[in-house]
Design a protein around this motif. Structure first.
Motif, PDB file in Angstrom:
ATOM      1  N   ASN A   1      48.972 -14.390 110.045  1.00 36.04           N
ATOM      2  CA  ASN A   1      48.127 -15.562 110.318  1.00 36.04           C
ATOM      3  C   ASN A   1      47.712 -16.293 109.049  1.00 36.04           C
ATOM      4  O   ASN A   1      47.502 -17.512 109.075  1.00 36.04           O
ATOM      5  N   HIS A   2      47.576 -15.557 107.944  1.00 32.72           N
ATOM      6  CA  HIS A   2      46.956 -16.141 106.753  1.00 32.72           C
ATOM      7  C   HIS A   2      47.882 -16.141 105.535  1.00 32.72           C
ATOM      8  O   HIS A   2      47.407 -16.209 104.400  1.00 32.72           O
ATOM      9  N   GLY A   3      49.167 -16.099 105.775  1.00 35.65           N
ATOM     10  CA  GLY A   3      50.117 -16.198 104.668  1.00 35.65           C
ATOM     11  C   GLY A   3      50.002 -15.068 103.676  1.00 35.65           C
ATOM     12  O   GLY A   3      50.207 -15.265 102.476  1.00 35.65           O
ATOM     13  N   ALA A   4      49.690 -13.877 104.168  1.00 37.75           N
ATOM     14  CA  ALA A   4      49.491 -12.716 103.307  1.00 37.75           C
ATOM     15  C   ALA A   4      50.466 -11.607 103.667  1.00 37.75           C
ATOM     16  O   ALA A   4      50.105 -10.429 103.761  1.00 37.75           O
ATOM     17  N   TYR A   5      51.739 -12.003 103.872  1.00 35.40           N
ATOM     18  CA  TYR A   5      52.774 -11.053 104.261  1.00 35.40           C
ATOM     19  C   TYR A   5      54.054 -11.311 103.474  1.00 35.40           C
ATOM     20  O   TYR A   5      55.157 -11.070 103.961  1.00 35.40           O
ATOM     21  N   GLY A   6      53.905 -11.798 102.241  1.00 36.36           N
ATOM     22  CA  GLY A   6      55.062 -12.038 101.388  1.00 36.36           C
ATOM     23  C   GLY A   6      55.733 -13.362 101.674  1.00 36.36           C
ATOM     24  O   GLY A   6      55.508 -14.001 102.697  1.00 36.36           O
ATOM     25  N   LYS A   7      56.598 -13.786 100.749  1.00 38.04           N
ATOM     26  CA  LYS A   7      57.266 -15.084 100.876  1.00 38.04           C
ATOM     27  C   LYS A   7      58.591 -14.993 101.613  1.00 38.04           C
ATOM     28  O   LYS A   7      59.153 -16.015 102.010  1.00 38.04           O
TER      29      LYS A   7
END
Length: 208
Positions: free
Chosen positions: A76-82
């Motif tokens: 949800n918050h862009g905190a799972y790698g690119k």
């Protein structure tokens, strides 16, 4: 209405990392606090998929299992790698944190009086795995150049261990610096200084 709701006991426990993550991401959330007497009645327990808390609600989505919740927040918050490679490494490190959290939980709830000294003696070996991995990063995060849900999970577990053994990071400079930098993030610092954080015991049996 806050977008997220946590249903859990009045402890940090399995919700410590997700609360720190939501605070750092600027998210409001609601807490439904469960007392142990109500839990023993069995109605809430029976409604939980695996008979355990926490319960996490994101609108109509209801999740159980703390690591599934962290992964959901990561997405949800862009905190799972690119990319998929970073996501795989984040999963790997989060699983390593879970292994350490399980060892810690066994000590706290089953072996505190008889096993604390041995646990602290073995702790440098457990933490050195994270020290070695982190020392290869020049970004200050476990994986890539952005914070991930695994960072919040590791940070929470390290905070717990610093209460158990305040000197546990003295010979692990990378992890020690990591905790200092995470603690200094403005929204995390504000949350750690709040009554909402300070009033909660780490565990449910007054051992820490």
């Amino acid at each position: 209405m806050p977008p997220y709701t946590i249903t859990y006991f009045a402890v940090r426990g399995r919700c410590g990392a997700m609360r720190i993550m939501m605070a750092d991401q600027g998210q409001d959330w609601k807490e439904n606090v469960v007392n142990f007497e109500d839990w023993l009645k069995g109605d809430l327990k029976a409604s939980c998929v695996f008979g355990q808390l926490p319960k996490f609600e994101d609108g109509e989505l209801v999740l159980h299992q703390s690591n599934a919740i962290l992964r959901h927040l990561g997405r949800n918050h862009g905190a799972y790698g690119k990319d998929a490679k970073e996501a795989a490494l984040i999963d790997m490190m989060n699983d390593g944190v879970e292994d350490l959290r399980l060892k810690y939980g066994k000590l706290i709830y089953q072996e505190y009086d008889t096993g604390k000294a041995a646990y602290i003696k073995d702790l440098p070996d457990h933490l050195s795995k994270f020290e070695s991995f982190m020392s290869k990063s020049n970004t200050g995060f476990l994986v890539g150049d952005k914070i991930s849900f695994a960072d919040y999970n590791l940070f929470d577990v390290l905070l717990n261990h610093l209460v158990l053994c305040p000197s546990c990071l003295d010979n692990l400079p990378t992890l020690k610096n990591y905790v200092e930098k995470m603690s200094a993030r403005p929204k995390i610092k504000s949350f750690l200084d709040s009554d909402a954080f300070k009033k909660l015991p780490i565990n449910g049996n007054d051992k820490q």
